[in-house]
Design a protein around this motif. Structure first.
Motif, PDB file in Angstrom:
ATOM      1  N   ASP A 101      -0.140   8.177   8.353  1.00  0.00           N
ATOM      2  CA  ASP A 101       0.258   6.833   7.920  1.00  0.00           C
ATOM      3  C   ASP A 101       0.645   5.941   9.102  1.00  0.00           C
ATOM      4  OD1 ASP A 101      -0.026   7.228   5.083  1.00  0.00           O
ATOM      5  OD2 ASP A 101       1.768   8.478   5.174  1.00  0.00           O
ATOM      6  N   TYR A 112       3.567  -1.374   3.845  1.00  0.00           N
ATOM      7  CA  TYR A 112       2.953  -0.039   3.801  1.00  0.00           C
ATOM      8  C   TYR A 112       4.047   1.010   3.618  1.00  0.00           C
ATOM      9  CZ  TYR A 112      -0.224   3.778   4.781  1.00  0.00           C
ATOM     10  OH  TYR A 112      -0.990   4.905   4.660  1.00  0.00           O
ATOM     11  N   LEU A 168       0.846  -1.195   0.000  1.00  0.00           N
ATOM     12  CA  LEU A 168       0.000   0.000   0.000  1.00  0.00           C
ATOM     13  C   LEU A 168       0.879   1.242   0.000  1.00  0.00           C
ATOM     14  CD1 LEU A 168      -1.276  -2.129   2.475  1.00  0.00           C
ATOM     15  CD2 LEU A 168      -3.256  -0.849   1.654  1.00  0.00           C
ATOM     16  N   SER A 189      -0.442   1.595  10.070  1.00  0.00           N
ATOM     17  CA  SER A 189       0.707   0.751  10.399  1.00  0.00           C
ATOM     18  C   SER A 189       0.438  -0.103  11.634  1.00  0.00           C
ATOM     19  CB  SER A 189       1.951   1.620  10.630  1.00  0.00           C
ATOM     20  OG  SER A 189       2.261   2.380   9.479  1.00  0.00           O
ATOM     21  N   LEU A 218      -7.719   0.005   5.454  1.00  0.00           N
ATOM     22  CA  LEU A 218      -6.847  -1.161   5.330  1.00  0.00           C
ATOM     23  C   LEU A 218      -7.528  -2.419   5.862  1.00  0.00           C
ATOM     24  CD1 LEU A 218      -4.220  -2.672   4.834  1.00  0.00           C
ATOM     25  CD2 LEU A 218      -3.316  -1.686   6.954  1.00  0.00           C
TER      26      LEU A 218
END
Length: 266
Positions: free
Chosen positions: A202, A195, A23, A206, A174
Protein backbone atom coordinates in the motif's frame (compact mmCIF):
# COMPACT_ATOMS: atom_id res chain seq x y z
CA UNK A 1 -10.92 -5.23 -14.88
CA UNK A 2 -14.14 -4.28 -16.59
CA UNK A 3 -15.61 -0.88 -15.89
CA UNK A 4 -18.81 -0.81 -13.84
CA UNK A 5 -22.15 -0.80 -15.62
CA UNK A 6 -23.31 2.59 -16.79
CA UNK A 7 -25.52 4.42 -14.31
CA UNK A 8 -28.77 6.18 -15.22
CA UNK A 9 -28.24 9.87 -16.10
CA UNK A 10 -29.26 11.21 -12.67
CA UNK A 11 -27.02 8.73 -10.85
CA UNK A 12 -24.16 9.41 -13.24
CA UNK A 13 -24.44 13.14 -12.60
CA UNK A 14 -24.37 12.51 -8.85
CA UNK A 15 -21.30 10.29 -9.15
CA UNK A 16 -19.51 12.92 -11.20
CA UNK A 17 -20.10 15.59 -8.53
CA UNK A 18 -18.47 13.69 -5.67
CA UNK A 19 -15.61 15.66 -4.17
CA UNK A 20 -13.49 12.95 -2.57
CA UNK A 21 -12.16 9.57 -3.68
CA UNK A 22 -11.41 7.05 -0.92
CA UNK A 23 -9.59 3.82 -1.71
CA UNK A 24 -9.43 0.79 0.58
CA UNK A 25 -7.19 -2.21 0.79
CA UNK A 26 -9.13 -5.35 1.85
CA UNK A 27 -7.12 -7.83 3.94
CA UNK A 28 -6.42 -6.49 7.46
CA UNK A 29 -7.90 -3.14 6.42
CA UNK A 30 -11.58 -3.76 5.71
CA UNK A 31 -11.48 -7.21 7.34
CA UNK A 32 -9.74 -8.11 10.58
CA UNK A 33 -7.40 -10.75 9.11
CA UNK A 34 -5.96 -12.06 5.86
CA UNK A 35 -8.71 -13.74 3.83
CA UNK A 36 -6.21 -16.26 2.46
CA UNK A 37 -5.48 -17.43 6.01
CA UNK A 38 -9.19 -17.69 6.76
CA UNK A 39 -9.78 -19.92 3.74
CA UNK A 40 -6.97 -22.27 4.79
CA UNK A 41 -9.13 -23.12 7.81
CA UNK A 42 -11.40 -24.93 5.36
CA UNK A 43 -8.52 -27.32 4.50
CA UNK A 44 -8.14 -30.73 6.13
CA UNK A 45 -6.61 -30.18 9.57
CA UNK A 46 -6.98 -26.42 8.97
CA UNK A 47 -3.43 -26.23 7.65
CA UNK A 48 -1.41 -26.56 4.46
CA UNK A 49 1.15 -29.30 3.79
CA UNK A 50 4.79 -28.30 4.28
CA UNK A 51 5.50 -28.71 0.56
CA UNK A 52 3.13 -25.84 -0.22
CA UNK A 53 4.43 -23.42 2.38
CA UNK A 54 8.03 -24.22 1.40
CA UNK A 55 7.33 -23.48 -2.27
CA UNK A 56 6.39 -19.84 -1.65
CA UNK A 57 8.64 -17.25 -3.34
CA UNK A 58 8.81 -13.62 -2.20
CA UNK A 59 6.93 -11.37 -4.61
CA UNK A 60 4.96 -14.26 -6.11
CA UNK A 61 2.10 -14.61 -3.65
CA UNK A 62 -0.51 -14.86 -6.41
CA UNK A 63 1.22 -17.98 -7.74
CA UNK A 64 1.32 -19.39 -4.20
CA UNK A 65 -2.42 -18.88 -3.76
CA UNK A 66 -3.10 -20.53 -7.10
CA UNK A 67 -1.40 -23.64 -5.71
CA UNK A 68 -3.26 -23.33 -2.39
CA UNK A 69 -6.64 -23.17 -4.13
CA UNK A 70 -5.71 -26.13 -6.34
CA UNK A 71 -4.82 -28.08 -3.19
CA UNK A 72 -8.18 -27.25 -1.59
CA UNK A 73 -9.93 -28.53 -4.71
CA UNK A 74 -7.86 -31.73 -4.64
CA UNK A 75 -8.94 -32.25 -1.04
CA UNK A 76 -12.60 -31.92 -1.97
CA UNK A 77 -13.13 -28.54 -0.27
CA UNK A 78 -16.34 -27.24 -1.83
CA UNK A 79 -17.55 -23.70 -2.49
CA UNK A 80 -19.87 -23.78 0.52
CA UNK A 81 -16.94 -24.38 2.89
CA UNK A 82 -14.87 -21.59 1.33
CA UNK A 83 -17.78 -19.16 1.41
CA UNK A 84 -18.55 -20.00 5.03
CA UNK A 85 -14.93 -19.39 6.05
CA UNK A 86 -15.00 -15.99 4.34
CA UNK A 87 -18.33 -14.94 5.81
CA UNK A 88 -17.07 -15.63 9.33
CA UNK A 89 -14.28 -13.04 9.06
CA UNK A 90 -15.13 -10.01 11.20
CA UNK A 91 -14.58 -6.44 10.02
CA UNK A 92 -11.69 -4.50 11.50
CA UNK A 93 -12.54 -2.49 14.64
CA UNK A 94 -14.63 0.57 13.87
CA UNK A 95 -15.13 -0.42 10.23
CA UNK A 96 -18.90 -0.55 10.68
CA UNK A 97 -18.88 3.08 11.84
CA UNK A 98 -16.76 4.04 8.82
CA UNK A 99 -19.11 2.28 6.40
CA UNK A 100 -22.11 3.93 8.06
CA UNK A 101 -20.45 7.33 7.62
CA UNK A 102 -19.85 6.66 3.93
CA UNK A 103 -23.47 5.56 3.48
CA UNK A 104 -24.61 8.82 5.03
CA UNK A 105 -22.29 10.89 2.79
CA UNK A 106 -22.45 9.11 -0.55
CA UNK A 107 -22.97 12.50 -2.21
CA UNK A 108 -19.40 13.44 -1.20
CA UNK A 109 -17.32 10.23 -1.21
CA UNK A 110 -16.64 7.81 -4.05
CA UNK A 111 -15.23 4.54 -2.67
CA UNK A 112 -13.10 1.88 -4.39
CA UNK A 113 -11.36 -1.31 -3.25
CA UNK A 114 -7.79 -2.00 -4.44
CA UNK A 115 -6.60 -5.35 -3.15
CA UNK A 116 -4.22 -8.21 -3.88
CA UNK A 117 -6.88 -10.70 -2.70
CA UNK A 118 -9.37 -11.83 -5.37
CA UNK A 119 -12.85 -11.17 -6.70
CA UNK A 120 -14.52 -14.18 -5.10
CA UNK A 121 -13.18 -13.48 -1.59
CA UNK A 122 -13.95 -9.76 -1.66
CA UNK A 123 -17.35 -9.88 -3.36
CA UNK A 124 -18.46 -12.70 -1.04
CA UNK A 125 -17.52 -10.79 2.10
CA UNK A 126 -18.87 -7.41 0.97
CA UNK A 127 -22.22 -8.94 0.01
CA UNK A 128 -22.46 -10.82 3.31
CA UNK A 129 -21.98 -7.58 5.26
CA UNK A 130 -24.20 -5.50 2.98
CA UNK A 131 -21.31 -3.26 1.94
CA UNK A 132 -21.01 -3.95 -1.81
CA UNK A 133 -23.19 -0.96 -2.87
CA UNK A 134 -20.73 1.40 -1.17
CA UNK A 135 -18.01 0.70 -3.72
CA UNK A 136 -18.06 1.94 -7.28
CA UNK A 137 -15.44 -0.58 -8.33
CA UNK A 138 -13.32 -3.42 -6.93
CA UNK A 139 -9.82 -3.85 -8.38
CA UNK A 140 -8.38 -7.25 -7.51
CA UNK A 141 -7.17 -10.53 -8.97
CA UNK A 142 -9.86 -12.37 -10.98
CA UNK A 143 -11.14 -15.59 -9.41
CA UNK A 144 -14.11 -17.84 -9.99
CA UNK A 145 -15.26 -21.43 -9.87
CA UNK A 146 -14.82 -23.50 -13.03
CA UNK A 147 -17.11 -26.26 -14.31
CA UNK A 148 -15.31 -28.79 -12.10
CA UNK A 149 -15.99 -26.75 -8.96
CA UNK A 150 -12.42 -25.52 -8.54
CA UNK A 151 -11.75 -21.92 -7.51
CA UNK A 152 -9.34 -20.64 -10.16
CA UNK A 153 -7.21 -17.54 -9.49
CA UNK A 154 -5.43 -15.39 -12.07
CA UNK A 155 -3.09 -12.37 -11.83
CA UNK A 156 -4.61 -8.90 -12.18
CA UNK A 157 -2.15 -7.49 -14.71
CA UNK A 158 1.47 -7.25 -15.82
CA UNK A 159 3.47 -4.12 -14.96
CA UNK A 160 6.99 -2.76 -14.78
CA UNK A 161 7.11 -1.58 -11.16
CA UNK A 162 10.07 -3.07 -9.31
CA UNK A 163 8.54 -2.29 -5.89
CA UNK A 164 5.41 -4.42 -6.31
CA UNK A 165 4.55 -8.11 -6.64
CA UNK A 166 4.56 -9.48 -10.17
CA UNK A 167 0.76 -9.65 -10.47
CA UNK A 168 -0.25 -6.18 -9.25
CA UNK A 169 0.96 -2.61 -8.85
CA UNK A 170 -1.61 -0.58 -6.97
CA UNK A 171 -0.07 2.71 -8.09
CA UNK A 172 -0.67 1.81 -11.74
CA UNK A 173 -4.29 0.97 -10.88
CA UNK A 174 -4.74 4.24 -8.98
CA UNK A 175 -3.23 6.43 -11.69
CA UNK A 176 -5.28 4.75 -14.43
CA UNK A 177 -8.48 5.10 -12.40
CA UNK A 178 -7.88 8.77 -11.66
CA UNK A 179 -7.22 9.49 -15.33
CA UNK A 180 -10.33 7.61 -16.45
CA UNK A 181 -12.59 9.19 -13.85
CA UNK A 182 -11.30 12.68 -14.66
CA UNK A 183 -12.24 12.12 -18.29
CA UNK A 184 -15.66 10.73 -17.30
CA UNK A 185 -16.20 13.70 -14.99
CA UNK A 186 -15.65 16.17 -17.81
CA UNK A 187 -12.14 17.12 -16.69
CA UNK A 188 -13.10 17.56 -13.03
CA UNK A 189 -10.53 16.08 -10.64
CA UNK A 190 -11.37 14.90 -7.13
CA UNK A 191 -10.65 17.57 -4.53
CA UNK A 192 -8.81 15.04 -2.38
CA UNK A 193 -7.77 11.40 -2.72
CA UNK A 194 -7.69 9.28 0.44
CA UNK A 195 -6.02 5.88 0.78
CA UNK A 196 -6.69 3.44 3.65
CA UNK A 197 -4.32 0.48 3.96
CA UNK A 198 -2.05 -1.62 6.11
CA UNK A 199 0.48 -3.53 4.03
CA UNK A 200 3.81 -2.90 2.37
CA UNK A 201 2.16 -2.95 -1.07
CA UNK A 202 0.00 0.00 0.00
CA UNK A 203 3.05 2.29 0.11
CA UNK A 204 3.49 2.37 -3.67
CA UNK A 205 0.05 3.87 -4.46
CA UNK A 206 0.54 6.35 -1.63
CA UNK A 207 3.43 7.85 -3.61
CA UNK A 208 0.98 8.89 -6.34
CA UNK A 209 -0.91 11.19 -3.96
CA UNK A 210 -0.34 14.92 -3.65
CA UNK A 211 0.04 17.39 -0.77
CA UNK A 212 -3.73 17.82 -0.33
CA UNK A 213 -4.38 14.08 -0.13
CA UNK A 214 -4.39 11.78 2.92
CA UNK A 215 -2.84 8.38 3.55
CA UNK A 216 -4.27 6.28 6.40
CA UNK A 217 -1.79 3.52 7.40
CA UNK A 218 -3.07 1.04 9.99
CA UNK A 219 -1.08 1.69 13.16
CA UNK A 220 1.79 -0.74 13.86
CA UNK A 221 1.24 -2.65 10.60
CA UNK A 222 3.88 -2.84 7.80
CA UNK A 223 2.64 0.23 5.91
CA UNK A 224 2.79 2.35 9.06
CA UNK A 225 6.26 1.09 10.00
CA UNK A 226 7.60 1.78 6.52
CA UNK A 227 6.18 5.31 6.46
CA UNK A 228 7.51 6.01 9.96
CA UNK A 229 10.96 4.85 8.89
CA UNK A 230 10.72 7.09 5.82
CA UNK A 231 9.72 10.07 7.98
CA UNK A 232 12.80 9.48 10.12
CA UNK A 233 14.91 9.49 6.97
CA UNK A 234 13.58 12.81 5.70
CA UNK A 235 10.29 11.67 4.19
CA UNK A 236 11.61 9.67 1.24
CA UNK A 237 10.60 6.07 0.58
CA UNK A 238 11.77 3.75 -2.15
CA UNK A 239 10.44 5.27 -5.35
CA UNK A 240 10.20 8.89 -4.30
CA UNK A 241 8.98 11.34 -1.64
CA UNK A 242 5.65 10.89 0.11
CA UNK A 243 3.71 14.14 -0.37
CA UNK A 244 0.35 13.25 1.20
CA UNK A 245 -0.60 13.86 4.82
CA UNK A 246 -0.24 10.72 6.96
CA UNK A 247 -2.97 9.89 9.50
CA UNK A 248 -2.38 6.54 11.29
CA UNK A 249 -5.48 4.63 12.41
CA UNK A 250 -6.26 1.84 14.85
CA UNK A 251 -10.04 1.93 14.42
CA UNK A 252 -12.28 2.90 11.53
CA UNK A 253 -13.54 5.64 13.83
CA UNK A 254 -10.12 7.31 13.54
CA UNK A 255 -10.69 7.56 9.79
CA UNK A 256 -14.24 8.85 10.33
CA UNK A 257 -12.89 11.69 12.48
CA UNK A 258 -10.76 12.90 9.58
CA UNK A 259 -13.52 12.42 6.97
CA UNK A 260 -15.90 14.48 9.09
CA UNK A 261 -13.58 17.47 8.86
CA UNK A 262 -13.18 17.07 5.09
CA UNK A 263 -16.91 16.87 4.39
CA UNK A 264 -17.32 20.36 5.88
CA UNK A 265 -15.07 21.83 3.18
CA UNK A 266 -16.77 24.03 0.62
Amino acid sequence: MAAPNSAPPAQAASANSKRFLILFDFDETIIAENSDDAVVRAAPGQRLPDRLTAAYREGHYNEHMQRVLAYLAEQGVAEDAIRTALEKIPPTPGLTALFNFLRAHQQDYEAVVVSDANTYFIETWLRRFGARPLFRQVFTNPAGFDAAGRLVLRPFHAHGCARCPANMCKQVILRDYLARRREERGGLAFRRVLYVGDGANDVCPSLALGPGDVVFPRRDFPMHRLLEAAAGAGGAVSGGPLKAQVVPWSSGEDVVACLQTLVKER
